[in-house]
Design a protein around this motif. Structure first.
Motif, PDB file in Angstrom:
ATOM      1  N   UNK A 294       0.802  -1.233   0.000  1.00 40.84           N
ATOM      2  CA  UNK A 294       0.000   0.000   0.000  1.00 40.84           C
ATOM      3  C   UNK A 294       0.838   1.288   0.000  1.00 40.84           C
ATOM      4  N   UNK A 295       2.108   1.194   0.393  1.00 38.19           N
ATOM      5  CA  UNK A 295       2.964   2.391   0.406  1.00 38.19           C
ATOM      6  C   UNK A 295       3.776   2.549  -0.882  1.00 38.19           C
ATOM      7  N   UNK A 296       3.494   1.702  -1.865  1.00 41.71           N
ATOM      8  CA  UNK A 296       4.213   1.724  -3.129  1.00 41.71           C
ATOM      9  C   UNK A 296       4.084   3.090  -3.814  1.00 41.71           C
ATOM     10  N   UNK A 297       5.216   3.599  -4.299  1.00 47.55           N
ATOM     11  CA  UNK A 297       5.230   4.859  -5.048  1.00 47.55           C
ATOM     12  C   UNK A 297       5.637   4.560  -6.483  1.00 47.55           C
ATOM     13  N   UNK A 298       4.876   5.114  -7.417  1.00 50.78           N
ATOM     14  CA  UNK A 298       5.080   4.813  -8.834  1.00 50.78           C
ATOM     15  C   UNK A 298       5.171   6.096  -9.646  1.00 50.78           C
ATOM     16  N   UNK A 299       6.043   6.071 -10.661  1.00 50.98           N
ATOM     17  CA  UNK A 299       6.085   7.136 -11.664  1.00 50.98           C
ATOM     18  C   UNK A 299       5.739   6.498 -12.997  1.00 50.98           C
TER      19      UNK A 299
ATOM     20  N   UNK B 262      -3.145  10.183  -7.580  1.00 52.85           N
ATOM     21  CA  UNK B 262      -2.251  10.454  -8.695  1.00 52.85           C
ATOM     22  C   UNK B 262      -2.264  11.937  -9.043  1.00 52.85           C
ATOM     23  N   UNK B 263      -1.102  12.451  -9.429  1.00 51.12           N
ATOM     24  CA  UNK B 263      -0.981  13.837  -9.892  1.00 51.12           C
ATOM     25  C   UNK B 263      -0.252  13.857 -11.220  1.00 51.12           C
ATOM     26  N   UNK B 264      -0.608  14.822 -12.052  1.00 50.74           N
ATOM     27  CA  UNK B 264       0.069  15.047 -13.328  1.00 50.74           C
ATOM     28  C   UNK B 264       1.286  15.914 -13.078  1.00 50.74           C
TER      29      UNK B 264
ATOM     30  N   UNK C  66       4.758  13.750  -2.974  1.00 50.70           N
ATOM     31  CA  UNK C  66       5.174  12.397  -3.360  1.00 50.70           C
ATOM     32  C   UNK C  66       6.145  11.831  -2.329  1.00 50.70           C
ATOM     33  N   UNK C  67       7.063  12.665  -1.901  1.00 50.30           N
ATOM     34  CA  UNK C  67       8.055  12.247  -0.898  1.00 50.30           C
ATOM     35  C   UNK C  67       7.371  11.885   0.418  1.00 50.30           C
ATOM     36  N   UNK C  68       6.364  12.676   0.813  1.00 50.69           N
ATOM     37  CA  UNK C  68       5.670  12.456   2.083  1.00 50.69           C
ATOM     38  C   UNK C  68       4.584  11.380   1.993  1.00 50.69           C
ATOM     39  N   UNK C  69       4.300  10.898   0.800  1.00 52.38           N
ATOM     40  CA  UNK C  69       3.311   9.838   0.634  1.00 52.38           C
ATOM     41  C   UNK C  69       1.884  10.317   0.437  1.00 52.38           C
ATOM     42  N   UNK C  70       1.678  11.642   0.349  1.00 45.21           N
ATOM     43  CA  UNK C  70       0.320  12.156   0.087  1.00 45.21           C
ATOM     44  C   UNK C  70      -0.118  11.776  -1.325  1.00 45.21           C
ATOM     45  N   UNK C  71       0.830  11.748  -2.228  1.00 47.12           N
ATOM     46  CA  UNK C  71       0.614  11.311  -3.604  1.00 47.12           C
ATOM     47  C   UNK C  71       1.391  10.014  -3.756  1.00 47.12           C
ATOM     48  N   UNK C  72       0.767   8.985  -4.348  1.00 53.29           N
ATOM     49  CA  UNK C  72       1.515   7.741  -4.528  1.00 53.29           C
ATOM     50  C   UNK C  72       1.817   7.424  -5.991  1.00 53.29           C
ATOM     51  N   UNK C  73       1.276   8.243  -6.898  1.00 56.03           N
ATOM     52  CA  UNK C  73       1.592   8.070  -8.314  1.00 56.03           C
ATOM     53  C   UNK C  73       1.779   9.426  -8.971  1.00 56.03           C
ATOM     54  N   UNK C  74       2.868   9.536  -9.715  1.00 54.77           N
ATOM     55  CA  UNK C  74       3.102  10.723 -10.540  1.00 54.77           C
ATOM     56  C   UNK C  74       3.016  10.275 -11.989  1.00 54.77           C
ATOM     57  N   UNK C  75       2.193  10.948 -12.765  1.00 55.23           N
ATOM     58  CA  UNK C  75       2.082  10.694 -14.204  1.00 55.23           C
ATOM     59  C   UNK C  75       2.808  11.835 -14.895  1.00 55.23           C
TER      60      UNK C  75
ATOM     61  N   UNK D 200      11.268   6.106  -6.548  1.00 56.85           N
ATOM     62  CA  UNK D 200      10.003   5.401  -6.706  1.00 56.85           C
ATOM     63  C   UNK D 200      10.256   3.897  -6.623  1.00 56.85           C
ATOM     64  N   UNK D 201       9.235   3.160  -6.205  1.00 59.15           N
ATOM     65  CA  UNK D 201       9.332   1.702  -6.155  1.00 59.15           C
ATOM     66  C   UNK D 201       9.177   1.106  -7.546  1.00 59.15           C
ATOM     67  N   UNK D 202       8.402   1.788  -8.364  1.00 65.01           N
ATOM     68  CA  UNK D 202       8.081   1.288  -9.694  1.00 65.01           C
ATOM     69  C   UNK D 202       8.090   2.439 -10.689  1.00 65.01           C
ATOM     70  N   UNK D 203       8.732   2.212 -11.832  1.00 65.29           N
ATOM     71  CA  UNK D 203       8.699   3.173 -12.940  1.00 65.29           C
ATOM     72  C   UNK D 203       8.094   2.443 -14.129  1.00 65.29           C
ATOM     73  N   UNK D 204       7.053   3.044 -14.710  1.00 63.73           N
ATOM     74  CA  UNK D 204       6.391   2.442 -15.862  1.00 63.73           C
ATOM     75  C   UNK D 204       6.531   3.380 -17.055  1.00 63.73           C
ATOM     76  N   UNK D 205       7.039   2.842 -18.156  1.00 59.50           N
ATOM     77  CA  UNK D 205       7.103   3.561 -19.423  1.00 59.50           C
ATOM     78  C   UNK D 205       5.799   3.232 -20.149  1.00 59.50           C
ATOM     79  N   UNK D 206       4.946   4.205 -20.392  1.00 57.39           N
ATOM     80  CA  UNK D 206       3.694   3.924 -21.097  1.00 57.39           C
ATOM     81  C   UNK D 206       3.970   3.531 -22.544  1.00 57.39           C
ATOM     82  N   UNK D 207       5.077   4.009 -23.080  1.00 53.25           N
ATOM     83  CA  UNK D 207       5.530   3.598 -24.403  1.00 53.25           C
ATOM     84  C   UNK D 207       7.050   3.527 -24.380  1.00 53.25           C
ATOM     85  N   UNK D 208       7.651   2.705 -25.249  1.00 51.27           N
ATOM     86  CA  UNK D 208       9.117   2.652 -25.280  1.00 51.27           C
ATOM     87  C   UNK D 208       9.690   4.013 -25.682  1.00 51.27           C
ATOM     88  N   UNK D 209      10.906   4.276 -25.245  1.00 49.42           N
ATOM     89  CA  UNK D 209      11.584   5.526 -25.582  1.00 49.42           C
ATOM     90  C   UNK D 209      12.701   5.200 -26.565  1.00 49.42           C
TER      91      UNK D 209
END
Length: 198
Positions: free
Chosen positions: A77-82, A106-108, A137-146, A160-169
């Motif tokens: 539940x504390x996972x942070x993702x970009x 989540x925040x943009x 994000x650092x304090x955990x108020x936001x858990x996902x940054x898009x 971040x615990x997880x980084x997701x590329x929505x498309x390859x770079x």
């Protein structure tokens, strides 16, 4: 370009791109946009996209992304993702969809350039707004940054615990910079989404 957007982004992003072509044609901004807007295949595609969106259908990558995020939050539940994406339209849609998941805030995160969205809102974050998002994000108020490419380098972004590329770079340097947003202080994970057959 439209085919690339259809294959890699969201249906909404594709529709917005087509609307932009129609707008450029109506304002006679370019001969190319006028020609494209008269193309029967382009017009049929526009109608089909509207029908799909009206049926609440979306690109399968967005559905897969939501599933990945739900699982990561269930496991920790504390996972942070970009989530990185190339286009602001896509980043906005991703954040909107992820915020529908219980436990997600989540925040943009975009650059400073001001651009008007389809709803008439002006997007673009000044440095103070960017820093506020990073602090949350650092304090955990936001858990996902898009984020767009603005979050790749030069900013003090907490690990971040997880980084997701929505498309390859296409750039190795940018890939490394994005990867570097995870695994700084503990083990991290990276995922790249690609649509089958593209």
């Amino acid at each position: 370009h439209l085919i690339e957007v259809l294959e890699t982004q969201t249906l909404e992003s594709s529709l917005n791109y087509m609307k932009n072509i129609y707008q450029q044609a109506s304002e006679k901004k370019s001969k190319a946009s006028i020609q494209i807007s008269k193309n029967p295949d382009f017009n049929n595609g526009f109608i089909k996209l509207q029908e799909l969106i009206a049926k609440k259908l979306e690109h399968p990558k967005l559905l897969q992304l939501k599933s990945l995020i739900e699982n990561s939050i269930k496991n920790n539940p504390k996972n942070k993702t970009i989530v990185f994406s190339q286009y602001r339209d896509t980043v906005n849609k991703i954040s909107e969809e992820l915020n529908k998941i219980p436990g997600i805030n989540s925040e943009v995160f975009v650059g400073q350039a001001k651009k008007t969205t389809k709803e008439g809102k002006v997007s673009g974050l000044n440095q103070k707004e960017q820093q506020e998002i990073m602090n949350k994000f650092k304090q955990g108020e936001i858990n996902i940054i898009c984020a767009t490419s603005i979050a790749e380098e030069g900013l003090d972004i907490p690990s971040a615990d997880l980084v997701i590329f929505y498309e390859p770079v296409g750039s190795e340097i940018r890939t490394i910079q994005r990867r570097g947003r995870t695994g700084r202080h503990r083990e991290g994970e990276e995922m790249v989404l690609e649509a089958e057959g593209t």
